[in-house]
Design an enzyme around this catalytic site. Sequence first.
Site, PDB file in Angstrom:
ATOM      1  CD  GLN A 201      -6.153  -3.749   2.887  1.00 49.41           C
ATOM      2  OE1 GLN A 201      -5.951  -4.204   1.501  1.00 49.41           O
ATOM      3  NE2 GLN A 201      -4.991  -3.770   3.267  1.00 49.41           N
TER       4      GLN A 201
ATOM      5  CB  SER B 181       4.593  -0.741  10.955  1.00 50.82           C
ATOM      6  OG  SER B 181       3.428  -0.924  10.432  1.00 50.82           O
ATOM      7  CB  SER B 182       3.367   2.336   6.337  1.00 54.33           C
ATOM      8  OG  SER B 182       3.730   0.728   5.531  1.00 54.33           O
TER       9      SER B 182
ATOM     10  CG  MET C 223      -1.998  -1.315   1.262  1.00 53.27           C
ATOM     11  SD  MET C 223      -3.601  -1.450   2.508  1.00 53.27           S
ATOM     12  CE  MET C 223      -2.773  -0.592   4.023  1.00 53.27           C
TER      13      MET C 223
ATOM     14  N   GLY D 292       5.243 -10.462   4.260  1.00 51.27           N
ATOM     15  CA  GLY D 292       6.133  -9.771   5.050  1.00 51.27           C
ATOM     16  C   GLY D 292       5.484 -10.594   6.668  1.00 51.27           C
TER      17      GLY D 292
ATOM     18  CG  HIS E 268       7.268  -2.240   1.857  1.00 51.25           C
ATOM     19  ND1 HIS E 268       6.512  -0.884   3.119  1.00 51.25           N
ATOM     20  CD2 HIS E 268       5.769  -2.494   2.273  1.00 51.25           C
ATOM     21  CE1 HIS E 268       5.825  -1.031   3.357  1.00 51.25           C
ATOM     22  NE2 HIS E 268       5.460  -2.055   2.520  1.00 51.25           N
TER      23      HIS E 268
ATOM     24  CG  HIS F 213       8.262  -0.073   5.834  1.00 50.74           C
ATOM     25  ND1 HIS F 213       8.518  -1.659   6.460  1.00 50.74           N
ATOM     26  CD2 HIS F 213       7.070  -0.025   5.977  1.00 50.74           C
ATOM     27  CE1 HIS F 213       7.320  -2.277   6.529  1.00 50.74           C
ATOM     28  NE2 HIS F 213       6.176  -0.955   6.064  1.00 50.74           N
TER      29      HIS F 213
HETATM   30  O1  PAF Z   1       0.272  -6.545   2.832  1.00 48.34           O
HETATM   31  C1  PAF Z   1      -0.925  -4.875   2.732  1.00 48.34           C
HETATM   32  O2  PAF Z   1       0.150  -4.082   2.734  1.00 48.34           O
HETATM   33  C2  PAF Z   1      -1.802  -5.211   2.211  1.00 48.34           C
HETATM   34  O3  PAF Z   1      -3.154  -5.916   3.308  1.00 48.34           O
HETATM   35  C3  PAF Z   1      -1.565  -5.734   1.082  1.00 48.34           C
HETATM   36  C4  PAF Z   1      -1.106  -7.393   0.844  1.00 48.34           C
HETATM   37  C5  PAF Z   1      -1.057  -5.196  -0.078  1.00 48.34           C
HETATM   38  C6  PAF Z   1      -3.053  -5.459   0.275  1.00 48.34           C
HETATM   39  O4  PAF Z   1      -4.018  -4.706   0.372  1.00 48.34           O
END
Ligand code: PAF
Length: 280
Positions: free
Chosen positions: A61, A185-186, A30, A147, A37, A34
């Site tokens: 979500q 975490s973002s 998303m 992750g 990722h 960081h």
């Molecule tokens: O883990 C995330 O950043 C999100 O849940 C994902 C897997 C990109 C789906 O939007």
Amino acid sequence: MNILTDAEDMRAWSVEQQRERLSIGLVPTMGALHAGHEKLIEGAVDNNDAAVVSIFVNPTQFAPNEDYERYPRTFDDDCAKVRTMGVQAVYAPDAATMYPPDYSTYVNVEGLSEGLCGPFRPGHYRGVCTVVTKLFHAVMPHRAYFGQKDAQQTAIIQRMTRDLDFGIEIVELPIVRDTDGLAMSSRNAYLSEEERKQAVTLYQALQAGESLIDDGVQDVQAIVDTVRNTVDPAIVLDYVELVDADSLEPLKEASGSVLLAVAGRVGATRLIDNIKVEVA
Ligand code: PAF
């Protein structure tokens, strides 16, 4: 590096790679990238001929009371970062194209979505599974990288991929931690200095639980209580749970592959963390 914003263009690009027999690794994100990722992206770059990073803040979500609007959006910085990492394409659709007004199809994994974070984030995993399905169809990767920080998400995606015959290998990579132990975490960007100090106790608490397990303690309540008592009291815990690492079923005693997981709110920010332990 290609930046594609449309599912058809993305698919055409992937078909082109496949025509040349190149393997594709996808890192769904998303954005607000960081070090966590970056590890996933390195995995995708190193183990595939072509790496794709998707950047999409997925509205389905987020529950209505959650942080969809204020979720950090750093698209230009994210693109600059992945460009230097050897990524061939960024897939960045917009919300209106992903979910037109008459959108009506959702993917739900039963059972696994119902424990841990499930009751605290109604509809969350349904939104994740739906968007990941759409990303998989657009990118058609051979492998996709997730992750361990959201171990429940990875378990759910594994199950969905198997149940729906996606034929994609799901790769889970370990949690990346900052020097103070806080899981990357973002959402850490939301924390004040004071809250950050409180947040690091989440990992300290998991470590305290892990040492009990390492010492041979099998009593789940004793392990959970130790974790709860080590977390800073300012944190409002949603849960501390010891579950089977694969089925996510609550355990009666610590044995086999276990997942010790915690979720709580530090001020207005909800954080999760976990440790996986192989009990000898
Ligand atoms: O883990 C995330 O950043 C999100 O849940 C994902 C897997 C990109 C789906 O939007």
